[in-house]
Design a protein around this motif. Structure first.
Motif, PDB file in Angstrom:
ATOM      1  N   LYS A 115       2.745   4.393  -1.241  1.00 45.80           N
ATOM      2  CA  LYS A 115       2.683   5.258  -2.421  1.00 45.80           C
ATOM      3  C   LYS A 115       3.825   6.268  -2.369  1.00 45.80           C
ATOM      4  O   LYS A 115       4.283   6.647  -1.280  1.00 45.80           O
ATOM      5  N   SER A 169     -14.124  -7.669  -0.595  1.00 50.04           N
ATOM      6  CA  SER A 169     -12.778  -7.452  -0.047  1.00 50.04           C
ATOM      7  C   SER A 169     -12.838  -7.099   1.429  1.00 50.04           C
ATOM      8  O   SER A 169     -12.009  -7.566   2.226  1.00 50.04           O
ATOM      9  N   THR A 194      -8.370   2.324   7.707  1.00 50.10           N
ATOM     10  CA  THR A 194      -9.135   1.145   7.284  1.00 50.10           C
ATOM     11  C   THR A 194      -9.597   0.323   8.475  1.00 50.10           C
ATOM     12  O   THR A 194     -10.752  -0.103   8.548  1.00 50.10           O
ATOM     13  N   LYS A 235     -10.738   4.994  -2.307  1.00 49.32           N
ATOM     14  CA  LYS A 235      -9.690   4.194  -2.940  1.00 49.32           C
ATOM     15  C   LYS A 235      -8.830   3.473  -1.901  1.00 49.32           C
ATOM     16  O   LYS A 235      -8.429   2.326  -2.086  1.00 49.32           O
ATOM     17  N   THR A 275     -16.129  -4.336  -3.642  1.00 46.06           N
ATOM     18  CA  THR A 275     -15.405  -3.797  -2.489  1.00 46.06           C
ATOM     19  C   THR A 275     -15.877  -4.450  -1.201  1.00 46.06           C
ATOM     20  O   THR A 275     -15.070  -4.742  -0.312  1.00 46.06           O
ATOM     21  N   ARG A 312      -3.096   4.907   6.124  1.00 47.65           N
ATOM     22  CA  ARG A 312      -4.005   4.070   5.334  1.00 47.65           C
ATOM     23  C   ARG A 312      -4.520   2.890   6.154  1.00 47.65           C
ATOM     24  O   ARG A 312      -5.712   2.606   6.170  1.00 47.65           O
ATOM     25  N   ILE A 335       0.808  -1.223   0.000  1.00 49.96           N
ATOM     26  CA  ILE A 335       0.000   0.000   0.000  1.00 49.96           C
ATOM     27  C   ILE A 335       0.839   1.269   0.000  1.00 49.96           C
ATOM     28  O   ILE A 335       0.288   2.378  -0.007  1.00 49.96           O
ATOM     29  N   GLU A 390      -8.248  -0.843  -1.346  1.00 45.65           N
ATOM     30  CA  GLU A 390      -6.873  -1.275  -1.597  1.00 45.65           C
ATOM     31  C   GLU A 390      -6.252  -1.895  -0.350  1.00 45.65           C
ATOM     32  O   GLU A 390      -5.556  -2.919  -0.427  1.00 45.65           O
ATOM     33  N   THR A 391      -6.504  -1.280   0.803  1.00 49.97           N
ATOM     34  CA  THR A 391      -5.912  -1.795   2.041  1.00 49.97           C
ATOM     35  C   THR A 391      -6.555  -3.113   2.452  1.00 49.97           C
ATOM     36  O   THR A 391      -5.870  -4.025   2.934  1.00 49.97           O
ATOM     37  N   GLU A 408      -7.796  -5.352   0.441  1.00 49.88           N
ATOM     38  CA  GLU A 408      -7.216  -6.355  -0.449  1.00 49.88           C
ATOM     39  C   GLU A 408      -5.814  -6.738   0.005  1.00 49.88           C
ATOM     40  O   GLU A 408      -5.432  -7.917  -0.046  1.00 49.88           O
ATOM     41  N   ALA A 409      -5.050  -5.751   0.453  1.00 52.45           N
ATOM     42  CA  ALA A 409      -3.690  -6.027   0.929  1.00 52.45           C
ATOM     43  C   ALA A 409      -3.717  -6.866   2.208  1.00 52.45           C
ATOM     44  O   ALA A 409      -2.912  -7.793   2.372  1.00 52.45           O
TER      45      ALA A 409
END
Length: 408
Positions: free
Chosen positions: A79, A322, A97, A123, A319, A93, A77, A127-128, A130-131
């Motif tokens: 960036k 996830s 989450t 976003k 989403t 992040r 995650i 993403e988090t 999923e990670a």
């Protein structure tokens, strides 16, 4: 040629009109969002390090577990900063989450506590999640060998006095805000819109299999029939042990336990229907329900700790899948690493003197109420269930089962 010229002039006029009517962007960002270091909840987290209980209440895990999780997900995650702005850090992040999963608050509400804009959170959270699932999915594993299945069965026999049980199966409806124009596609028998989490749990209330995403209109039995787990089960690809003797007179098969939503199978047994009960079958029902309670307690713990399940989740269905898988993976992580994640009162407790049950934190208080089932069942499955019934009323009996069976 004149027609082409007219269309070109028309297009230019439309573009000029659109440019005049469109609201110009007044500022690059709201000023308080640019002061993230001042207003973000990460500043609060620094203070909570001195109060471990408050830290656990805030993120649903202790600081050491959080640091380990942050180390695992950071490479995914992370960036890079740009010439325009600084990137949101992995710590921000992940903490945002986890707070979203723990509270179920809206993204707009989360914006004010995290100092991260709602579009960015839209976003960041998927993403988090999923990670998180990517780095923790190894904690949700169907056993691959016979010996691994035997360890699960041994735990069920030791903890729940149910020999040769490989897991408890059930489905949970995850309430959602239905997508636009979806009609009744996600509408379920509870009169809400949902997708289904179909899961198998071991004796320690840990997930060994999760399937998420089937629409809520489908029954639990129908959802199970469409899973990879069921496909491997009917094709005998799970390496389930062969039947073994549990005593001198009783040879029992290895089975999963479920409720009346599922079809009776030689490898999946459920309680007898109410219209065919006698005292021996009541005892058997009680013992089956006792083993099946682990999946109900697992769902209850998951719902109590991750309050996102107590709201209608207003995200895209992909989403939400996830989010649910991330919560299941976090549940297994915390069951293994955190003693405070599941206090004693979260589980059902039995009074072995009078057979009564103290209901713990779980989502379905009507677990022992059996629904009637219909349709044809395999004769072999009936015979296997009768073998368990005979065992529970004979050598496998426990002192309190006669009294507790009266409550079934």
């Amino acid at each position: 040629m004149e027609e082409v010229l007219l269309w070109s002039v028309y297009a230019v006029c439309i573009a000029i009109k659109f440019r005049k009517t469109r609201n110009p962007r007044r500022k690059w960002s709201r000023q308080w969002l640019l002061q993230k270091r001042t207003f973000s909840h990460t500043k609060l987290l620094r203070e909570l390090r001195n109060e471990p209980n408050d830290w656990r209440n805030y993120l649903k895990m202790d600081e050491d577990t959080y640091i380990d999780l942050l180390r695992l997900v950071s490479p995914i995650i992370l960036k890079n900063d740009t010439v325009m702005r600084r990137a949101i850090s992995p710590h921000e992040r992940l903490s945002a989450t986890l707070r979203f999963l723990a509270t179920g608050r809206s993204l707009k509400d989360m914006e004010f506590s995290t100092a991260i804009s709602k579009p960015a959170l839209c976003k960041i959270i998927p993403e988090t999640c999923e990670a998180i699932y990517k780095v923790l999915k190894k904690l949700i594993q169907i056993p691959k060998t016979t010996n691994e299945w035997l360890k699960i069965a041994s735990a069920f026999e030791e903890m729940w006095q149910f020999p040769h049980c490989l897991g408890a199966i059930d489905g949970k409806h995850v309430q959602i805000v239905p997508p636009q124009d979806s009609g009744s596609h996600y509408y379920n028998y509870k009169k809400t819109h949902s997708i289904v989490l179909m899961a198998v749990a071991n004796a320690h209330c840990e997930f060994i299999y999760c399937d998420v995403g089937t629409n809520g209109r489908i029954s639990d039995g129908g959802v199970l029939n469409n899973t990879i787990f069921y496909e491997k089960l009917i094709n005998k690809q799970l390496n389930i042990p062969e039947s073994e003797p549990v005593s001198f007179d009783h040879d029992l098969e290895y089975v999963f336990v479920g409720d009346d939503a599922f079809a009776l199978r030689p490898d999946l047994i459920k309680p007898y229907s109410r219209d065919s009960l006698n005292n021996e079958r009541r005892v058997c029902n009680r013992r089956i329900s006792r083993a099946r309670r682990v999946i109900e307690n697992t769902f209850g713990i998951l719902t109590s700790r991750f309050r996102i399940f107590n709201t209608a989740i207003n995200l895209k269905v992909e989403t939400i899948v996830s989010v649910v898988l991330a919560c299941c993976a976090l549940h297994n992580l915390l069951r293994k690493k955190s003693v405070t994640y599941t206090p004693f009162e979260y589980f059902d407790n039995e009074n072995i003197i009078d057979g009564t049950i103290q209901i713990g934190a779980r989502c379905n208080p009507d677990i022992l109420h059996n629904r009637r089932s219909g349709g044809r069942v395999l004769q072999e499955a009936k015979i296997i269930r009768e073998k368990f019934c005979t065992y529970f009323n004979g050598e496998g009996s426990v002192p309190w089962q006669e009294k507790s069976a009266l409550n079934v």
